[in-house]
Design a protein around this motif. Structure first.
Motif, short mmCIF file in Angstrom:
data_model
loop_
_atom_site.label_atom_id
_atom_site.label_comp_id
_atom_site.label_asym_id
_atom_site.label_seq_id
_atom_site.Cartn_x
_atom_site.Cartn_y
_atom_site.Cartn_z
N SER A 152 9.86 20.82 52.01
CA SER A 152 8.54 20.52 52.55
C SER A 152 7.77 21.78 52.93
O SER A 152 6.53 21.78 52.91
N LEU A 153 8.50 22.85 53.28
CA LEU A 153 7.84 24.13 53.61
C LEU A 153 7.61 24.98 52.37
O LEU A 153 7.04 26.06 52.44
N SER A 154 8.05 24.48 51.20
CA SER A 154 7.89 25.19 49.92
C SER A 154 8.66 26.50 49.89
O SER A 154 8.18 27.51 49.34
N ILE A 155 9.87 26.50 50.45
CA ILE A 155 10.77 27.64 50.30
C ILE A 155 11.29 27.62 48.86
O ILE A 155 11.86 26.63 48.42
N VAL A 156 11.09 28.70 48.14
CA VAL A 156 11.27 28.66 46.68
C VAL A 156 12.72 28.53 46.24
O VAL A 156 12.99 28.06 45.13
N GLU A 157 13.66 28.95 47.10
CA GLU A 157 15.06 28.88 46.69
C GLU A 157 15.95 28.65 47.90
O GLU A 157 15.75 29.25 48.96
N TYR A 158 16.95 27.77 47.72
CA TYR A 158 17.85 27.39 48.81
C TYR A 158 19.26 27.25 48.27
O TYR A 158 19.49 26.53 47.31
N TRP A 159 20.21 27.98 48.90
CA TRP A 159 21.62 27.89 48.50
C TRP A 159 22.39 27.11 49.56
O TRP A 159 22.22 27.31 50.77
N ALA A 194 19.15 25.19 44.90
CA ALA A 194 17.93 24.39 44.72
C ALA A 194 16.76 25.33 44.51
O ALA A 194 16.56 26.28 45.29
N THR A 195 15.98 25.09 43.47
CA THR A 195 14.80 25.90 43.20
C THR A 195 13.57 24.99 43.15
O THR A 195 13.63 23.87 42.66
N LEU A 196 12.47 25.51 43.65
CA LEU A 196 11.25 24.72 43.76
C LEU A 196 10.53 24.69 42.41
O LEU A 196 10.16 25.73 41.87
N VAL A 197 10.33 23.49 41.88
CA VAL A 197 9.63 23.30 40.61
C VAL A 197 8.58 22.21 40.83
O VAL A 197 8.91 21.07 41.15
N ASP A 198 7.31 22.59 40.69
CA ASP A 198 6.21 21.65 40.90
C ASP A 198 6.31 20.94 42.24
O ASP A 198 6.10 19.73 42.37
N ARG A 223 24.66 23.12 40.20
CA ARG A 223 25.92 23.43 40.86
C ARG A 223 26.68 24.52 40.12
O ARG A 223 26.70 24.54 38.89
N PHE A 224 27.33 25.38 40.90
CA PHE A 224 28.13 26.47 40.34
C PHE A 224 29.51 26.44 40.98
O PHE A 224 29.64 26.34 42.21
N ARG A 225 30.54 26.57 40.12
CA ARG A 225 31.92 26.49 40.60
C ARG A 225 32.79 27.53 39.89
O ARG A 225 32.39 28.09 38.86
N ASP A 226 33.98 27.74 40.43
CA ASP A 226 35.01 28.59 39.80
C ASP A 226 34.42 29.95 39.42
O ASP A 226 33.81 30.61 40.24
N ASN A 227 34.58 30.34 38.16
CA ASN A 227 34.13 31.66 37.71
C ASN A 227 32.76 31.64 37.07
O ASN A 227 32.38 32.59 36.37
N GLU A 228 32.01 30.58 37.29
CA GLU A 228 30.65 30.53 36.74
C GLU A 228 29.77 31.57 37.42
O GLU A 228 29.82 31.74 38.65
N VAL A 229 28.97 32.25 36.63
CA VAL A 229 28.01 33.22 37.17
C VAL A 229 26.80 32.45 37.69
O VAL A 229 26.20 31.65 36.97
N ILE A 230 26.47 32.67 38.95
CA ILE A 230 25.36 31.93 39.52
C ILE A 230 24.04 32.42 38.94
O ILE A 230 23.91 33.57 38.51
#
Length: 212
Positions: free
Chosen positions: A144-151, A175-179, A186-193
Protein backbone atom coordinates in the motif's frame (compact mmCIF):
# COMPACT_ATOMS: atom_id res chain seq x y z
CA UNK A 1 -0.91 2.66 28.08
CA UNK A 2 -1.24 -1.07 27.43
CA UNK A 3 1.38 -2.80 25.31
CA UNK A 4 0.70 -6.14 23.62
CA UNK A 5 3.44 -8.65 23.00
CA UNK A 6 3.99 -9.98 19.47
CA UNK A 7 2.54 -13.28 20.70
CA UNK A 8 -0.64 -11.75 22.10
CA UNK A 9 -2.30 -9.51 19.48
CA UNK A 10 -5.62 -9.36 21.35
CA UNK A 11 -6.99 -6.22 19.77
CA UNK A 12 -10.39 -6.53 21.42
CA UNK A 13 -8.93 -6.30 24.95
CA UNK A 14 -6.80 -3.19 24.34
CA UNK A 15 -7.74 0.44 25.06
CA UNK A 16 -8.81 2.84 22.33
CA UNK A 17 -6.15 3.18 19.57
CA UNK A 18 -3.35 5.71 19.76
CA UNK A 19 -1.92 7.73 16.88
CA UNK A 20 1.45 7.30 15.24
CA UNK A 21 2.63 10.63 16.68
CA UNK A 22 1.63 9.51 20.19
CA UNK A 23 3.51 6.26 19.62
CA UNK A 24 6.67 8.12 18.59
CA UNK A 25 6.43 10.41 21.64
CA UNK A 26 5.95 7.35 23.89
CA UNK A 27 8.70 5.19 22.37
CA UNK A 28 11.30 4.56 25.12
CA UNK A 29 14.96 5.26 24.45
CA UNK A 30 17.64 2.61 24.99
CA UNK A 31 15.08 -0.18 25.39
CA UNK A 32 16.07 -3.82 25.04
CA UNK A 33 12.93 -4.24 22.93
CA UNK A 34 11.73 -2.81 19.65
CA UNK A 35 8.15 -1.69 19.26
CA UNK A 36 5.71 -1.48 16.38
CA UNK A 37 2.33 0.20 16.08
CA UNK A 38 -0.42 -1.82 14.42
CA UNK A 39 -3.81 -0.21 13.92
CA UNK A 40 -3.31 1.93 17.00
CA UNK A 41 -1.95 -0.85 19.25
CA UNK A 42 1.66 -0.97 20.49
CA UNK A 43 3.34 -4.35 20.07
CA UNK A 44 6.52 -5.35 21.88
CA UNK A 45 9.02 -7.00 19.52
CA UNK A 46 11.88 -8.92 21.20
CA UNK A 47 15.34 -8.11 19.93
CA UNK A 48 16.50 -10.67 17.34
CA UNK A 49 18.55 -13.46 18.91
CA UNK A 50 20.57 -16.40 17.68
CA UNK A 51 20.14 -17.35 14.04
CA UNK A 52 17.53 -14.65 13.42
CA UNK A 53 20.14 -12.06 14.35
CA UNK A 54 22.84 -13.85 12.37
CA UNK A 55 20.72 -13.96 9.19
CA UNK A 56 19.70 -10.31 9.48
CA UNK A 57 23.32 -9.27 10.10
CA UNK A 58 24.59 -11.29 7.14
CA UNK A 59 22.05 -9.74 4.77
CA UNK A 60 22.85 -6.27 6.09
CA UNK A 61 26.57 -6.76 5.47
CA UNK A 62 26.18 -8.30 2.01
CA UNK A 63 23.87 -5.55 0.81
CA UNK A 64 26.14 -2.87 2.26
CA UNK A 65 29.04 -4.38 0.31
CA UNK A 66 26.96 -4.44 -2.86
CA UNK A 67 25.96 -0.80 -2.39
CA UNK A 68 29.61 0.20 -2.15
CA UNK A 69 30.73 -2.09 -4.97
CA UNK A 70 28.08 -0.78 -7.35
CA UNK A 71 28.44 2.80 -6.09
CA UNK A 72 24.73 3.12 -5.46
CA UNK A 73 23.23 6.15 -3.71
CA UNK A 74 21.67 3.90 -1.07
CA UNK A 75 22.40 3.14 2.58
CA UNK A 76 21.18 0.88 5.38
CA UNK A 77 20.28 2.79 8.56
CA UNK A 78 20.84 1.41 12.03
CA UNK A 79 17.34 2.50 13.04
CA UNK A 80 14.35 3.26 10.84
CA UNK A 81 10.64 3.45 11.61
CA UNK A 82 8.30 3.30 8.63
CA UNK A 83 5.03 5.18 8.98
CA UNK A 84 2.34 3.27 7.11
CA UNK A 85 -0.63 5.33 8.33
CA UNK A 86 -1.74 7.50 11.25
CA UNK A 87 -2.11 4.33 13.33
CA UNK A 88 0.55 1.95 11.96
CA UNK A 89 4.35 1.95 11.94
CA UNK A 90 6.88 -0.87 11.43
CA UNK A 91 10.62 -1.34 11.96
CA UNK A 92 11.94 -3.91 9.44
CA UNK A 93 14.88 -6.18 10.22
CA UNK A 94 16.77 -4.55 7.34
CA UNK A 95 15.78 -1.57 5.20
CA UNK A 96 17.63 0.01 2.27
CA UNK A 97 16.99 3.72 1.74
CA UNK A 98 17.54 5.99 -1.25
CA UNK A 99 19.72 8.79 0.08
CA UNK A 100 18.59 11.26 -2.58
CA UNK A 101 14.92 10.87 -1.57
CA UNK A 102 15.42 11.83 2.06
CA UNK A 103 15.13 15.55 1.35
CA UNK A 104 11.37 15.00 1.05
CA UNK A 105 11.10 13.14 4.37
CA UNK A 106 10.05 15.67 7.05
CA UNK A 107 10.88 13.47 10.08
CA UNK A 108 14.00 11.67 8.94
CA UNK A 109 16.60 14.02 10.44
CA UNK A 110 14.86 14.35 13.80
CA UNK A 111 13.31 10.92 14.33
CA UNK A 112 14.58 8.44 11.68
CA UNK A 113 11.01 8.13 10.38
CA UNK A 114 10.21 7.33 6.75
CA UNK A 115 6.77 8.22 5.40
CA UNK A 116 7.11 7.75 1.64
CA UNK A 117 7.53 4.49 -0.20
CA UNK A 118 9.75 6.16 -2.79
CA UNK A 119 12.45 6.55 -0.13
CA UNK A 120 12.62 2.78 0.43
CA UNK A 121 14.39 0.59 -2.10
CA UNK A 122 14.03 -2.64 -0.12
CA UNK A 123 12.42 -3.81 3.13
CA UNK A 124 13.38 -7.16 4.65
CA UNK A 125 11.75 -9.20 7.40
CA UNK A 126 13.31 -12.34 8.91
CA UNK A 127 10.46 -14.63 9.93
CA UNK A 128 9.90 -15.54 13.56
CA UNK A 129 7.00 -17.16 15.40
CA UNK A 130 4.57 -14.40 14.38
CA UNK A 131 4.97 -15.37 10.73
CA UNK A 132 1.49 -14.22 9.74
CA UNK A 133 2.60 -10.63 10.27
CA UNK A 134 5.41 -10.90 7.71
CA UNK A 135 3.53 -12.87 5.07
CA UNK A 136 0.14 -11.20 5.34
CA UNK A 137 -0.11 -8.03 7.41
CA UNK A 138 3.17 -6.41 6.38
CA UNK A 139 2.92 -7.60 2.79
CA UNK A 140 -0.34 -5.66 2.41
CA UNK A 141 0.96 -2.59 4.23
CA UNK A 142 4.25 -2.40 2.31
CA UNK A 143 2.38 -2.81 -0.95
CA UNK A 144 0.00 0.00 0.00
CA UNK A 145 2.98 2.33 0.57
CA UNK A 146 4.41 1.30 -2.84
CA UNK A 147 7.66 -0.08 -1.45
CA UNK A 148 9.20 -1.48 -4.62
CA UNK A 149 10.75 -4.62 -3.14
CA UNK A 150 10.12 -6.74 -0.04
CA UNK A 151 11.96 -9.88 1.12
CA UNK A 152 10.61 -12.44 3.57
CA UNK A 153 13.43 -14.69 4.81
CA UNK A 154 11.94 -17.84 6.34
CA UNK A 155 15.09 -19.81 7.22
CA UNK A 156 13.26 -22.21 9.57
CA UNK A 157 10.22 -22.79 7.31
CA UNK A 158 7.86 -21.49 9.99
CA UNK A 159 5.29 -19.97 7.62
CA UNK A 160 2.09 -21.63 6.51
CA UNK A 161 1.82 -24.14 3.68
CA UNK A 162 -0.02 -21.55 1.58
CA UNK A 163 3.16 -19.45 1.63
CA UNK A 164 5.83 -22.17 1.50
CA UNK A 165 4.17 -24.99 -0.38
CA UNK A 166 4.16 -28.64 0.69
CA UNK A 167 6.37 -30.00 2.06
CA UNK A 168 7.46 -26.80 3.76
CA UNK A 169 11.12 -25.89 3.38
CA UNK A 170 13.32 -22.86 4.08
CA UNK A 171 12.38 -20.17 1.58
CA UNK A 172 13.09 -16.58 0.63
CA UNK A 173 10.03 -14.88 -0.82
CA UNK A 174 10.75 -11.77 -2.87
CA UNK A 175 7.84 -9.46 -3.67
CA UNK A 176 8.30 -6.81 -6.35
CA UNK A 177 5.88 -4.03 -7.18
CA UNK A 178 4.35 -4.36 -10.66
CA UNK A 179 1.57 -1.97 -11.67
CA UNK A 180 0.89 -1.16 -8.04
CA UNK A 181 0.67 -4.77 -6.83
CA UNK A 182 3.20 -7.25 -5.49
CA UNK A 183 4.26 -10.20 -7.58
CA UNK A 184 6.09 -12.87 -5.58
CA UNK A 185 8.76 -15.40 -6.35
CA UNK A 186 10.24 -18.05 -4.07
CA UNK A 187 13.91 -18.99 -3.79
CA UNK A 188 15.24 -22.10 -2.07
CA UNK A 189 18.38 -24.24 -1.67
CA UNK A 190 21.16 -23.13 -4.04
CA UNK A 191 18.99 -20.97 -6.26
CA UNK A 192 20.49 -17.55 -6.99
CA UNK A 193 18.08 -14.91 -5.82
CA UNK A 194 16.84 -12.26 -8.25
CA UNK A 195 16.56 -8.74 -6.88
CA UNK A 196 15.44 -5.82 -9.08
CA UNK A 197 17.04 -3.39 -6.62
CA UNK A 198 20.39 -5.22 -6.78
CA UNK A 199 20.52 -6.82 -10.24
CA UNK A 200 24.21 -7.74 -9.92
CA UNK A 201 23.89 -9.33 -6.51
CA UNK A 202 25.22 -12.90 -6.52
CA UNK A 203 23.82 -14.69 -3.53
CA UNK A 204 22.19 -18.08 -3.17
CA UNK A 205 19.20 -18.66 -0.95
CA UNK A 206 21.16 -21.19 1.10
CA UNK A 207 23.88 -18.60 1.83
CA UNK A 208 21.41 -16.04 3.10
CA UNK A 209 19.59 -18.56 5.29
CA UNK A 210 22.81 -20.03 6.68
CA UNK A 211 21.92 -23.53 5.58
CA UNK A 212 25.40 -24.87 5.30
Amino acid sequence: MTVATSREPAFQTLPPPITFDEFVAWYPENSEFCYELRRGVIFEMPQPRGKHSEVAGFVHDELALEIRRSQLAYFIPKDCLIKLSDKTGYEPDVVVLDRSALVTEPQWQTSSIIEKGASIKLAIEVVSTNWQDDYELKMVEYESLSIVEYWIIDYAAIGGIRHLGKPKQPTITIATLVDGEYETRRFRDNEVIVSPTFPDLSLRASQIMMLG
